[in-house]
Design an enzyme around this catalytic site. Structure first.
Site, PDB file in Angstrom:
ATOM      1  N   LYS A   9       0.825  -1.351   0.434  1.00  0.00           N
ATOM      2  CA  LYS A   9       0.072   0.455  -0.076  1.00  0.00           C
ATOM      3  C   LYS A   9       0.254   1.325  -0.158  1.00  0.00           C
ATOM      4  O   LYS A   9       2.220   1.056   0.351  1.00  0.00           O
ATOM      5  CB  LYS A   9      -1.006   0.042   1.377  1.00  0.00           C
ATOM      6  CG  LYS A   9      -2.155  -1.628   1.340  1.00  0.00           C
ATOM      7  CD  LYS A   9      -2.067  -1.432   2.105  1.00  0.00           C
ATOM      8  CE  LYS A   9      -3.428  -2.878   2.875  1.00  0.00           C
ATOM      9  NZ  LYS A   9      -4.594  -2.785   3.993  1.00  0.00           N
ATOM     10  N   ASN A 112      -1.637  -0.525   7.356  1.00  0.00           N
ATOM     11  CA  ASN A 112      -1.094  -1.728   7.694  1.00  0.00           C
ATOM     12  C   ASN A 112      -0.232  -2.338   6.601  1.00  0.00           C
ATOM     13  O   ASN A 112      -0.277  -3.575   6.975  1.00  0.00           O
ATOM     14  CB  ASN A 112      -2.277  -2.462   8.133  1.00  0.00           C
ATOM     15  CG  ASN A 112      -3.634  -2.852   7.509  1.00  0.00           C
ATOM     16  OD1 ASN A 112      -2.887  -2.412   5.728  1.00  0.00           O
ATOM     17  ND2 ASN A 112      -3.964  -3.765   7.568  1.00  0.00           N
TER      18      ASN A 112
HETATM   19  P1  DAT Z   1      -7.054  -7.300   5.553  1.00  0.00           P
HETATM   20  O1  DAT Z   1      -6.653  -5.952   5.027  1.00  0.00           O
HETATM   21  O2  DAT Z   1      -6.646  -8.034   7.109  1.00  0.00           O
HETATM   22  O3  DAT Z   1      -8.373  -8.297   4.745  1.00  0.00           O
HETATM   23  P2  DAT Z   1     -10.080  -6.181   5.919  1.00  0.00           P
HETATM   24  O4  DAT Z   1     -10.504  -6.502   4.616  1.00  0.00           O
HETATM   25  O5  DAT Z   1     -11.086  -6.574   7.217  1.00  0.00           O
HETATM   26  O6  DAT Z   1      -8.955  -6.843   6.365  1.00  0.00           O
HETATM   27  O7  DAT Z   1     -10.328  -4.934   6.049  1.00  0.00           O
HETATM   28  C1  DAT Z   1      -9.451  -4.170   4.531  1.00  0.00           C
HETATM   29  C2  DAT Z   1      -8.355  -3.274   5.003  1.00  0.00           C
HETATM   30  O8  DAT Z   1      -9.274  -2.122   5.585  1.00  0.00           O
HETATM   31  C3  DAT Z   1      -7.572  -2.557   6.015  1.00  0.00           C
HETATM   32  O9  DAT Z   1      -5.958  -3.325   5.814  1.00  0.00           O
HETATM   33  C4  DAT Z   1      -7.722  -2.008   6.595  1.00  0.00           C
HETATM   34  C5  DAT Z   1      -8.565  -1.557   6.839  1.00  0.00           C
HETATM   35  N1  DAT Z   1      -9.806  -1.158   8.103  1.00  0.00           N
HETATM   36  C6  DAT Z   1     -10.219  -2.501   7.967  1.00  0.00           C
HETATM   37  N2  DAT Z   1     -10.721  -2.475   9.039  1.00  0.00           N
HETATM   38  C7  DAT Z   1     -10.892  -1.280  10.230  1.00  0.00           C
HETATM   39  C8  DAT Z   1     -10.906  -0.301  10.989  1.00  0.00           C
HETATM   40  N3  DAT Z   1     -11.810  -0.504  11.984  1.00  0.00           N
HETATM   41  N4  DAT Z   1     -10.869   0.965  10.980  1.00  0.00           N
HETATM   42  C9  DAT Z   1     -10.070   1.677   9.899  1.00  0.00           C
HETATM   43  N5  DAT Z   1      -9.560   0.969   8.580  1.00  0.00           N
HETATM   44  C10 DAT Z   1      -9.247  -1.115   8.802  1.00  0.00           C
END
Ligand code: DAT
Ligand code: MG
Length: 147
Positions: A9, A112
């Site tokens: 990212k 992240n």
């Molecule tokens: P991942 O990237 O581990 O697959 P995800 O699909 O649940 O996680 O979410 C996609 C992205 O969205 C994640 O990398 C960061 C952001 N994100 C997820 N949950 C969040 C939250 N509660 N607050 C802010 N950003 C969030």
């Protein structure tokens, strides 16, 4: 052979972490079959994160992922999807285990560093958002028999 969509990212590019992140995937024995440095369009971002459209953080997420260049990639290998998710670590870097990319190199969920597909179906869908079929290589690595 299983493929997965991996994307460093904008925070990972800005922090100069491309090299050490790629090193982990290569060292694991996975094969890089596509990669490009690109700025994600709003339309691509909306498609990519469509499962999160109702979430409160969705606008912030779109703003972040389109804010600068990302390194979009396809990695291939046996069980590449789950293997890459394990290398990446949990979504919230506070919960990500040491030894994982997020566990070692990130502090906050919103920054992240890296995306990895969560299933084979997601991988196919996501690869098609970012790559033409002709951009995904098929080749043999001499070391494959030793992995
Ligand atoms: P991942 O990237 O581990 O697959 P995800 O699909 O649940 O996680 O979410 C996609 C992205 O969205 C994640 O990398 C960061 C952001 N994100 C997820 N949950 C969040 C939250 N509660 N607050 C802010 N950003 C969030
Ligand atoms: Mg996800």
């Amino acid at each position: 052979m299983e493929k997965t969509y991996i994307m460093i990212k904008p925070d990972g590019v800005q922090r100069g972490l491309i090299g050490q992140i790629l090193q982990r995937f290569e060292a694991k024995g996975l094969k890089l079959v596509a990669s490009k440095l690109m700025v994600v369009s709003k339309a691509q971002a909306e498609k990519h994160y469509q499962e999160h459209v109702e979430r409160s953080f969705f606008p912030e997420l779109l703003g972040f992922i389109t804010s600068g260049p990302v390194l979009a990639m396809v990695w291939e290998g046996d069980q590449a999807v789950v293997t890459c998710r394990n290398l990446i670590g949990k979504t919230n870097p506070v919960e990500a285990a040491p030894g994982t990319i997020r566990g070692d190199l990130a502090l906050h969920t919103g920054m992240n560093l890296i995306h990895g597909s969560d299933s084979v179906e997601s991988a196919e869908r996501e690869i098609a958002i970012f790559f033409e079929q002709s951009e995904v290589q098929s080749y043999t690595k001499a070391a494959d028999q030793w992995v």
